[in-house]
Write an enzyme that holds these catalytic residues in place. Structure first.
Site: not given
Ligand code: COA
Length: 411
Positions: A92, A234-235, A237, A356, A360
């Site tokens: 990152c 969580c941040s 995708i 967030k 990211h």
């Molecule tokens: N915060 C708020 N809302 C979020 C979000 C977040 N972090 N991630 C997704 N959403 C929302 C989306 O906007 C979407 O709504 P929309 O379709 O109306 O726009 C809805 O939630 C579903 O999104 P989706 O992509 O299906 O979520 P997901 O369950 O597949 O993924 C996480 C969510 C948290 C698992 C994913 O964002 C993630 O893995 N984040 C961490 C990334 C990471 O590890 N980065 C490296 C750091 S070291």
């Protein structure tokens, strides 16, 4: 450690970070968009022929786009013929590594003008594949086969922090609540909404009435990702790119009367595996990179007017502001609850919305932090402007703290 030649930021640009709007665009196209904005933001204009090198952070292009050899690819697409160009990778912190490479190239006397930036095009893959791609920043011998993911690692860290300092998950929510308030003011942010806005929207759709942000955050609409961390810890995708133009002391005034100096930097490492560490509530690499940067810039934590820190998960912001010496150990969450890290607080943190809310796209994050600090120090941050900001800091973590860059900028 000191630089033999002073280096300045003379232009910066970034795409909006988003999970949907860049669908169909490639990483190289996103980089070009950011590079074009960086060129157009140079006050007195710049000829592309002035750029002598391009260093680009992109964590896993082969995984997301089946594309390697990013260096010459973005040089070509940005219309910068035949210059030195390669990709830097530090998970990152990949584009912070690009920036430091660019600073070294100028400070050594080799070049006068370089472009540094980063990109990540993550959303063509489903979440489970993205999780797999991200996991390669962890240890493939000891962690990945055991099912370790980044939400999982930071969830462990949060559990230890809560137990050690008697802090609750509810208190931690002050961090994402603040970052969404800031991100709503940032046109480049992925989510331009406060958490209360999301609560009201979902409430309207489902006929529910959330009393306040915390009431919503405790509901099933903020689902558990890795206990105790939920979605809003969580941040997201994201897709996006960012680019910065650096120039030497001798040349910078050709481009602008308001150059922003790269006053100091540090880059440090730690064990890649979390299980090899004895302390989960501090990142050794952050502390060490911070010390190096403060020393080189000749400043103390109290001198920092604004900071963009690596809040990949809510708990990471609490630890970052302690590791950087802004607040005492165990008091990062309390500081946030008391509004001390808000835009109008004594130490504004993540005015951009942070990872967030701003998003990211891993490789783009480091130089996107620089974009925010550059805007703030020039007084161009609009409704999220911090008054009289003169010294800014970026803190960019790689993986679960196996690498970290801290960079200090002065107006
Ligand atoms: N915060 C708020 N809302 C979020 C979000 C977040 N972090 N991630 C997704 N959403 C929302 C989306 O906007 C979407 O709504 P929309 O379709 O109306 O726009 C809805 O939630 C579903 O999104 P989706 O992509 O299906 O979520 P997901 O369950 O597949 O993924 C996480 C969510 C948290 C698992 C994913 O964002 C993630 O893995 N984040 C961490 C990334 C990471 O590890 N980065 C490296 C750091 S070291």
């Amino acid at each position: 450690m000191s630089l033999k030649r002073r280096v300045f930021v003379v232009g910066a640009g970034m795409t909006r970070f988003h999970h949907k709007m860049h669908s169909g665009k490639s990483g190289r196209e996103l980089f070009v968009e950011a590079a074009l904005e960086a060129f157009s933001n140079v006050d007195k204009g710049i000829d592309r022929k002035d750029v002598e090198g391009v260093f680009t952070g992109y964590f896993t292009p082969t995984y997301y786009e089946h594309q390697g050899h990013i260096g010459p690819l973005v040089v070509d697409w940005a219309g910068l013929d035949n210059v030195m160009g390669w990709r830097t990778e530090s998970a990152c912190a990949s584009s912070s590594a690009a920036l430091i490479t660019g600073v070294l190239a100028i400070a050594s006397g080799l070049f006068d003008v370089v472009m540094v930036g980063g990109v990540e095009k993550m959303t063509e893959l489903p979440t489970e594949k993205v999780t797999d791609a991200l996991s390669v920043a962890a240890d493939d011998d000891y962690e990945i086969p055991a099912g370790v993911t980044f939400p999982g690692q930071f969830a462990l860290i949060a559990q230890v922090y809560f137990k050690k300092y008697g802090v609750s998950w509810e208190q931690l929510q002050s961090i994402p609540i603040k970052n969404h308030r800031n991100g709503k003011l940032n046109p480049k942010a992925q989510f331009q909404e406060e958490i209360i806005d999301r609560a009201r929207k979902i409430g309207r759709e489902r006929g529910l009435n959330f009393r306040d942000e915390l009431d919503f955050l405790k509901s099933d609409y903020n689902r558990v990702v890795a206990w105790p961390l939920r979605l809003f810890d969580c941040s997201p995708i994201s897709d996006g790119a960012s680019a910065t133009i650096l120039a030497s002391d001798e040349k910078c005034r050709d481009f602008t009367d308001t150059p922003i100096e790269v006053a100091g930097f540090g880059f440090a490492t730690d064990t890649i595996s979390l299980h090899d560490r004895t302390n989960y509530t501090s990142f050794k690499a952050s502390v060490e990179a911070g010390k190096q940067a403060y020393k080189m810039a000749g400043v103390k934590p109290r001198d920092i007017d604004i900071a963009e820190v690596h809040d990949c998960f809510s708990i990471a912001e609490a630890i970052a502001i302690e590791d950087l010496g802004f607040f005492n150990r165990g008091e990062g969450v309390k500081a946030s609850e008391e509004g001390r890290t808000a835009i109008k607080g004594e130490k504004p943190v993540n005015t951009s919305g942070g990872l967030k809310c701003k998003g990211h796209p891993v490789g783009a994050t480091g130089t996107a932090m620089v974009y925010e600090v550059w805007k703030q120090l020039r007084g161009e941050a609009g409704p999220r402007q911090v008054q009289n900001a003169e010294t800014g800091l970026t803190h960019n973590l790689g993986g679960s703290g196996a690498s970290c860059s801290v960079i200090i900028f002065k107006r």
